[in-house]
Design an enzyme around this catalytic site. Structure first.
Site, PDB file in Angstrom:
ATOM      1  N   ASP A   1      -6.335   9.978   3.279  1.00 15.46           N
ATOM      2  CA  ASP A   1      -6.606  11.197   2.505  1.00 15.46           C
ATOM      3  C   ASP A   1      -5.347  11.676   1.796  1.00 15.46           C
ATOM      4  OD1 ASP A   1      -9.404  11.932   3.067  1.00 15.46           O
ATOM      5  OD2 ASP A   1      -8.740  12.047   5.140  1.00 15.46           O
TER       6      ASP A   1
ATOM      7  N   ASP B   1      -1.378   6.012   4.885  1.00 11.94           N
ATOM      8  CA  ASP B   1      -2.274   7.129   5.139  1.00 11.94           C
ATOM      9  C   ASP B   1      -3.469   6.965   4.186  1.00 11.94           C
ATOM     10  OD1 ASP B   1      -3.168   9.691   6.057  1.00 11.94           O
ATOM     11  OD2 ASP B   1      -2.335  10.580   4.241  1.00 11.94           O
TER      12      ASP B   1
END
Length: 343
Positions: A32, A30
């Site tokens: 953020d 991922d």
């Protein structure tokens, strides 16, 4: 010292983490709240990515970002000192159009979102009409729109009430930012759901589509040869597990109780928001750690959350990850520790 996850010692946790990474062909991250926070790279990110690439792992970034293209994200990472090829950044912005084309061929669409989202939908083979057009369309694609307005809300609602399907790019209500939580796509289309009295479908994590497209791009046929690393139990971990991947939960950057998803929109509770194949895997109560206080805080200087001294308790509606690691620095350390101990 005992780990707060599965009652493992730090050494045992490192051994198991290393074994999982060693067996993987693809390692997906991922962005953020995992690789970066606002405009700052997470500590250990560069070292970890370099080590994995050096071992021949196919590293990819799988993000629900529906505002930016892979090129824009790569440029942002470069400004922060992290190298990534644009084609290795799998964004909801660019993949939603690809997915729709494969499912239904070229469509006539309206879209709420950035210019990058509009351009990506057209590159995928669709025709995108203005939101205020009177022409009928096959679907409205709803992404994160920093210029969202009452007029746009009314236009989407008008289409929905005509029977036009509305597809959200992702379920997230917010993502981590330097100054706190940043409103996300789910927060913008929540009023449409409230007015209609039903949940909208969503494309991004935890639905399986982005994971499958990333595996295909990597040339990996088996999901058990892939690892998903992220801070969100409800998107990264739940989606990775539902897709058949091994998962690493980074518990330091994001407290377990702050999922970024509304309780009513959790995939397990809302079949309309995600296909049955993406439903959360129920975790036995005995497997869930006892509640543990967390001392996580956000640094005023860097905007990067400091790691809690103990892993937070995993909510009972969440999927248990295969490994719980404090942050990317801790995960990078497991590789170093494993290498020096001959694992």
């Amino acid at each position: 010292m005992q780990s707060h996850y599965k009652n493992l010692t730090a050494t045992q946790e490192a051994e198991q983490a290393w074994t999982t990474l060693e067996q993987a062909e693809g390692v997906f991250f991922d962005l953020d709240g995992c690789v970066y926070f606002g405009e700052r790279i997470a500590e250990g990110a560069g070292e970890l990515l370099q080590a994995l690439r050096g071992q021949g792992k196919r590293v990819r970034f799988v993000t629900n970002n529906s505002t930016d293209s892979g090129e824009q994200v790569a440029a942002r990472l470069a400004r922060m000192g992290l190298e990534a090829q644009p084609e290795h950044i799998m964004t909801a912005t660019e993949l939603v159009g690809v997915h729709l084309f494969r499912q239904a061929g070229p469509l006539k669409l309206k879209a709420v979102g950035s210019q990058s989202l509009h351009a990506a939908l057209e590159r995928a083979g669709h025709r995108v009409l203005p939101l205020d057009s009177k022409q009928r369309v096959d679907m409205v694609v709803f992404g994160r729109d920093t210029t969202f307005s009452y007029a746009k809300l009314a236009a989407v609602l008008e289409e929905a009430e005509r029977g036009t399907p509305v597809l959200g790019t992702n379920l997230d209500l917010h993502h981590p930012g330097v100054k706190g939580r940043v409103p996300e796509t789910g927060a913008l289309y929540a009023p449409v759901e409230l007015i209609l009295g039903r949940k909208l479908e969503a494309f991004g994590k935890p639905a399986p589509h982005m994971f499958r497209l990333t595996m295909e791009q990597c040339g990996i046929a088996r999901p058990d040869l892939c690892v998903m690393v992220g801070d969100n139990l409800y998107t990264d971990v739940a989606g990775g597990r539902a897709a058949g991947m091994r998962t690493f939960w980074l518990y330091g950057p994001s407290l377990a109780s702050s999922s970024g998803l509304p309780a009513a929109a959790d995939p397990a509770a809302s079949p309309a928001s995600a296909p049955a194949s993406t439903a959360l895997i129920a975790a036995p109560a005995a497997a869930i750690p006892a509640t543990t206080a967390s001392t996580a805080s956000v640094s005023a200087a860097t905007g990067i959350p400091s790691a809690p001294t103990a892993a937070p308790a995993i909510p009972r509606d969440a999927v248990l990850p295969d490994h719980a690691v404090r942050d990317l620095m801790a995960l990078a350390s497991t590789i170093g520790a494993a290498g020096t101990s001959g694992m």
